[in-house]
Write a protein that holds these residues in place. Structure first.
Motif, PDB file in Angstrom:
ATOM      1  N   SER A  69     -29.997  68.215  48.171  1.00  0.00           N
ATOM      2  CA  SER A  69     -29.471  67.034  47.493  1.00  0.00           C
ATOM      3  C   SER A  69     -28.692  67.401  46.238  1.00  0.00           C
ATOM      4  N   VAL A  70     -28.962  68.563  45.675  1.00  0.00           N
ATOM      5  CA  VAL A  70     -28.285  68.972  44.443  1.00  0.00           C
ATOM      6  C   VAL A  70     -26.932  69.594  44.749  1.00  0.00           C
ATOM      7  N   LEU A  71     -26.884  70.517  45.676  1.00  0.00           N
ATOM      8  CA  LEU A  71     -25.647  71.238  45.988  1.00  0.00           C
ATOM      9  C   LEU A  71     -25.343  71.124  47.473  1.00  0.00           C
ATOM     10  N   GLY A  72     -25.057  69.916  47.906  1.00  0.00           N
ATOM     11  CA  GLY A  72     -24.788  69.703  49.316  1.00  0.00           C
ATOM     12  C   GLY A  72     -23.306  69.764  49.630  1.00  0.00           C
ATOM     13  N   PHE A  73     -22.890  70.754  50.368  1.00  0.00           N
ATOM     14  CA  PHE A  73     -21.507  70.859  50.827  1.00  0.00           C
ATOM     15  C   PHE A  73     -21.500  71.784  52.039  1.00  0.00           C
ATOM     16  N   ASN A  74     -20.413  71.716  52.818  1.00  0.00           N
ATOM     17  CA  ASN A  74     -20.327  72.602  53.976  1.00  0.00           C
ATOM     18  C   ASN A  74     -19.355  73.743  53.695  1.00  0.00           C
ATOM     19  N   LYS A  75     -19.331  74.689  54.608  1.00  0.00           N
ATOM     20  CA  LYS A  75     -18.529  75.893  54.400  1.00  0.00           C
ATOM     21  C   LYS A  75     -17.040  75.566  54.310  1.00  0.00           C
ATOM     22  N   GLU A  76     -16.596  74.575  55.074  1.00  0.00           N
ATOM     23  CA  GLU A  76     -15.178  74.215  55.041  1.00  0.00           C
ATOM     24  C   GLU A  76     -14.769  73.728  53.647  1.00  0.00           C
ATOM     25  N   ARG A  77     -15.625  72.959  53.014  1.00  0.00           N
ATOM     26  CA  ARG A  77     -15.311  72.462  51.676  1.00  0.00           C
ATOM     27  C   ARG A  77     -15.298  73.604  50.670  1.00  0.00           C
ATOM     28  N   ARG A  78     -16.116  74.623  50.886  1.00  0.00           N
ATOM     29  CA  ARG A  78     -16.084  75.787  49.995  1.00  0.00           C
ATOM     30  C   ARG A  78     -14.702  76.452  50.067  1.00  0.00           C
ATOM     31  N   SER A  79     -14.173  76.601  51.273  1.00  0.00           N
ATOM     32  CA  SER A  79     -12.860  77.219  51.435  1.00  0.00           C
ATOM     33  C   SER A  79     -11.771  76.399  50.758  1.00  0.00           C
ATOM     34  N   VAL A  80     -11.881  75.086  50.852  1.00  0.00           N
ATOM     35  CA  VAL A  80     -10.910  74.212  50.187  1.00  0.00           C
ATOM     36  C   VAL A  80     -10.979  74.400  48.682  1.00  0.00           C
ATOM     37  N   GLN A  81     -12.188  74.465  48.154  1.00  0.00           N
ATOM     38  CA  GLN A  81     -12.337  74.627  46.707  1.00  0.00           C
ATOM     39  C   GLN A  81     -11.819  75.983  46.243  1.00  0.00           C
ATOM     40  N   VAL A  82     -12.025  77.020  47.032  1.00  0.00           N
ATOM     41  CA  VAL A  82     -11.473  78.336  46.686  1.00  0.00           C
ATOM     42  C   VAL A  82      -9.954  78.252  46.592  1.00  0.00           C
ATOM     43  N   ALA A  83      -9.337  77.530  47.505  1.00  0.00           N
ATOM     44  CA  ALA A  83      -7.882  77.383  47.480  1.00  0.00           C
ATOM     45  C   ALA A  83      -7.431  76.680  46.201  1.00  0.00           C
ATOM     46  N   ILE A  84      -8.128  75.621  45.811  1.00  0.00           N
ATOM     47  CA  ILE A  84      -7.780  74.915  44.576  1.00  0.00           C
ATOM     48  C   ILE A  84      -7.938  75.831  43.373  1.00  0.00           C
ATOM     49  N   ASP A  85      -9.037  76.587  43.332  1.00  0.00           N
ATOM     50  CA  ASP A  85      -9.279  77.495  42.207  1.00  0.00           C
ATOM     51  C   ASP A  85      -8.249  78.620  42.169  1.00  0.00           C
ATOM     52  N   ALA A  86      -7.805  79.078  43.336  1.00  0.00           N
ATOM     53  CA  ALA A  86      -6.788  80.131  43.382  1.00  0.00           C
ATOM     54  C   ALA A  86      -5.472  79.633  42.800  1.00  0.00           C
ATOM     55  N   LEU A  87      -5.086  78.406  43.135  1.00  0.00           N
ATOM     56  CA  LEU A  87      -3.882  77.820  42.554  1.00  0.00           C
ATOM     57  C   LEU A  87      -3.996  77.729  41.037  1.00  0.00           C
ATOM     58  N   SER A  88      -5.134  77.271  40.551  1.00  0.00           N
ATOM     59  CA  SER A  88      -5.330  77.136  39.114  1.00  0.00           C
ATOM     60  C   SER A  88      -5.283  78.489  38.409  1.00  0.00           C
ATOM     61  N   LEU A  89      -5.878  79.499  39.034  1.00  0.00           N
ATOM     62  CA  LEU A  89      -5.891  80.824  38.433  1.00  0.00           C
ATOM     63  C   LEU A  89      -4.482  81.404  38.370  1.00  0.00           C
ATOM     64  N   ARG A  90      -3.728  81.253  39.448  1.00  0.00           N
ATOM     65  CA  ARG A  90      -2.345  81.738  39.440  1.00  0.00           C
ATOM     66  C   ARG A  90      -1.543  81.067  38.336  1.00  0.00           C
ATOM     67  N   HIS A  91      -1.739  79.783  38.167  1.00  0.00           N
ATOM     68  CA  HIS A  91      -0.998  79.052  37.146  1.00  0.00           C
ATOM     69  C   HIS A  91      -1.416  79.483  35.744  1.00  0.00           C
ATOM     70  N   GLN A  92      -2.699  79.763  35.574  1.00  0.00           N
ATOM     71  CA  GLN A  92      -3.177  80.176  34.259  1.00  0.00           C
ATOM     72  C   GLN A  92      -2.553  81.498  33.837  1.00  0.00           C
ATOM     73  N   VAL A  93      -2.480  82.469  34.754  1.00  0.00           N
ATOM     74  CA  VAL A  93      -1.907  83.755  34.366  1.00  0.00           C
ATOM     75  C   VAL A  93      -0.397  83.633  34.176  1.00  0.00           C
ATOM     76  N   ALA A  94       0.263  82.767  34.945  1.00  0.00           N
ATOM     77  CA  ALA A  94       1.699  82.552  34.744  1.00  0.00           C
ATOM     78  C   ALA A  94       1.974  82.019  33.345  1.00  0.00           C
ATOM     79  N   GLU A  95       1.165  81.077  32.908  1.00  0.00           N
ATOM     80  CA  GLU A  95       1.364  80.519  31.568  1.00  0.00           C
ATOM     81  C   GLU A  95       0.938  81.501  30.480  1.00  0.00           C
ATOM     82  N   ALA A  96      -0.141  82.245  30.719  1.00  0.00           N
ATOM     83  CA  ALA A  96      -0.589  83.232  29.735  1.00  0.00           C
ATOM     84  C   ALA A  96       0.490  84.294  29.519  1.00  0.00           C
ATOM     85  N   LEU A  97       1.072  84.785  30.606  1.00  0.00           N
ATOM     86  CA  LEU A  97       2.133  85.779  30.516  1.00  0.00           C
ATOM     87  C   LEU A  97       3.338  85.221  29.768  1.00  0.00           C
ATOM     88  N   THR A  98       3.742  84.014  30.098  1.00  0.00           N
ATOM     89  CA  THR A  98       4.923  83.409  29.495  1.00  0.00           C
ATOM     90  C   THR A  98       4.728  83.162  28.004  1.00  0.00           C
TER      91      THR A  98
END
Length: 374
Positions: free
Chosen positions: A81-110
């Motif tokens: 009940s605390v951390l209920g999610f399936n494996k597919e949603r984990r993959s989706v969240q990794v994709a979102i986090d990857a986009l955010s990380l790429r953007h963070q380093v692009a802005e940090a570099l700039t």
């Protein structure tokens, strides 16, 4: 009155600095940058890249046995009940986090480049790299424009960001600088492109998760017509016969283009290929960490204190188009007409790294079909 003592550890108190006036003194600037250049941007980003790569293939599930302090803090012991999610949603969240990380380093570099080549201290302030980043313009377009103007005026400034004084500029050094510049330009593209507004996607994630992320959608162009019964043979798919547009996690968001484009509301879907996005992130990190190390040398001199991270080896010849290839990056379509009510919206279509392919999807003529063996 009871006197309070501050315990010190490892030689000195963290940021032993106090306000002395309305401007930053040279001594205060030194204290700030002494601390700043002990940071390790390479490890910061590469560790997060490694975490996302691992998580993308992980079956880990947090339980009270494995994450006892977390569940104790909640006062709960029911993992489902605390951390209920399936494996597919984990993959989706990794994709979102990857986009955010790429953007963070692009802005940090700039913004780091801005601090080194374009920033001017406020009247009375001593020069500080840390403060220059913190005081950089809010609008990233202003940062990029200032960087371009400074480097165009003196191209050797870019070389000094990457190499120590006295470096002989031979063919290898020139090729290294060209590769680094390509990734600096890639960071600027990620932050400012209007054909596929990736910067808007980052903002929608950052400001309230105003996005739709799906991992169960596949869009593919096929040249073989469906059978009369609506079935499509699996042999209709493959190289030379079909073109996958979306076969990875898809992040969709709503965006209003800049006012000077005079466009209405648009829906944009990004195709997120996690390994490629993280490879882009690593390449920009490589350039960024090199620049930070060389700036630390400028700050400390040749006698670098313990704790200053080593300089990574710059990659030569691996350009953004090599990493990204000819993969589709996303799809853009109009939701509303332009504000004047009479102009036509921008063409819908698929964006690639080096161009935009206009394409209109005829939803009204859509039909259902089933892929079958054959």
């Amino acid at each position: 009155m009871r006197q309070t003592h501050v315990a010190r550890h490892c030689g000195s108190m963290h940021l032993s600095i106090k306000a002395e006036g309305t401007t930053l003194t040279a001594q205060q600037a030194k204290i700030l940058d002494d601390e700043f250049f002990l940071s390790d941007p390479f490890s910061h980003f590469t560790s997060r890249i490694a975490m996302l790569l691992e998580t993308n293939h992980s079956d880990y599930q947090a339980t009270p046995d494995k994450a006892g302090e977390f569940f104790d803090a909640l006062g709960l012991d029911n993992a489902e009940s605390v951390l209920g999610f399936n494996k597919e949603r984990r993959s989706v969240q990794v994709a979102i986090d990857a986009l955010s990380l790429r953007h963070q380093v692009a802005e940090a570099l700039t913004r780091f480049i801005y601090a080194r080549v374009a920033a001017v201290p406020r009247p009375g302030d001593a020069r500080s790299t840390w403060l220059a980043i913190a005081d950089s313009p809010m609008q990233i377009k202003e940062v990029i424009a200032a960087n371009k103007a400074a480097i165009d005026a003196d191209p050797t400034r870019f070389l000094r960001l990457l190499f120590t004084p006295g470096t002989v500029v031979d063919a290898q050094v020139a090729a290294t600088a060209d590769t680094a510049m390509a990734w600096v330009n890639h960071a600027a593209w990620l932050l400012t492109d209007v054909e596929l507004p990736i910067n808007a996607a980052h903002n929608k994630i950052k400001h309230g998760l105003a996005t739709s992320a799906r991992g169960d959608v596949r869009i593919e162009l096929v040249t073989t017509r469906p059978n009369p019964d609506g079935t499509i043979p699996i042999s209709a798919f493959g190289e030379g016969k079909s073109l996958p547009l979306f076969d990875r996690t898809m992040l969709t968001f709503l965006s209003r283009p800049p006012k000077d484009l005079r466009q209405g509301l648009e829906a944009v879907s990004l195709r997120v290929d996690v390994p490629v996005v993280l490879a882009e992130t690593w390449m920009m990190t490589n350039v960024y960490a090199t620049m930070v190390h060389n700036a630390a040398r400028d700050h400390y001199g040749d006698s670098l204190p313990d704790g200053v991270p080593a300089c990574p080896a710059l990659v030569v010849g691996r350009l953004p188009e090599h990493v990204i290839g000819d993969r589709p990056l996303g799809y853009r379509s109009a939701v509303t007409m332009p504000p004047d009510g009479t102009s036509s919206p921008r063409p819908s279509g698929v964006a690639f790294f080096r161009g935009f392919w206009p394409m209109t999807v005829d939803f009204e003529s859509g039909s259902e079909g089933v892929v079958i063996e054959g």
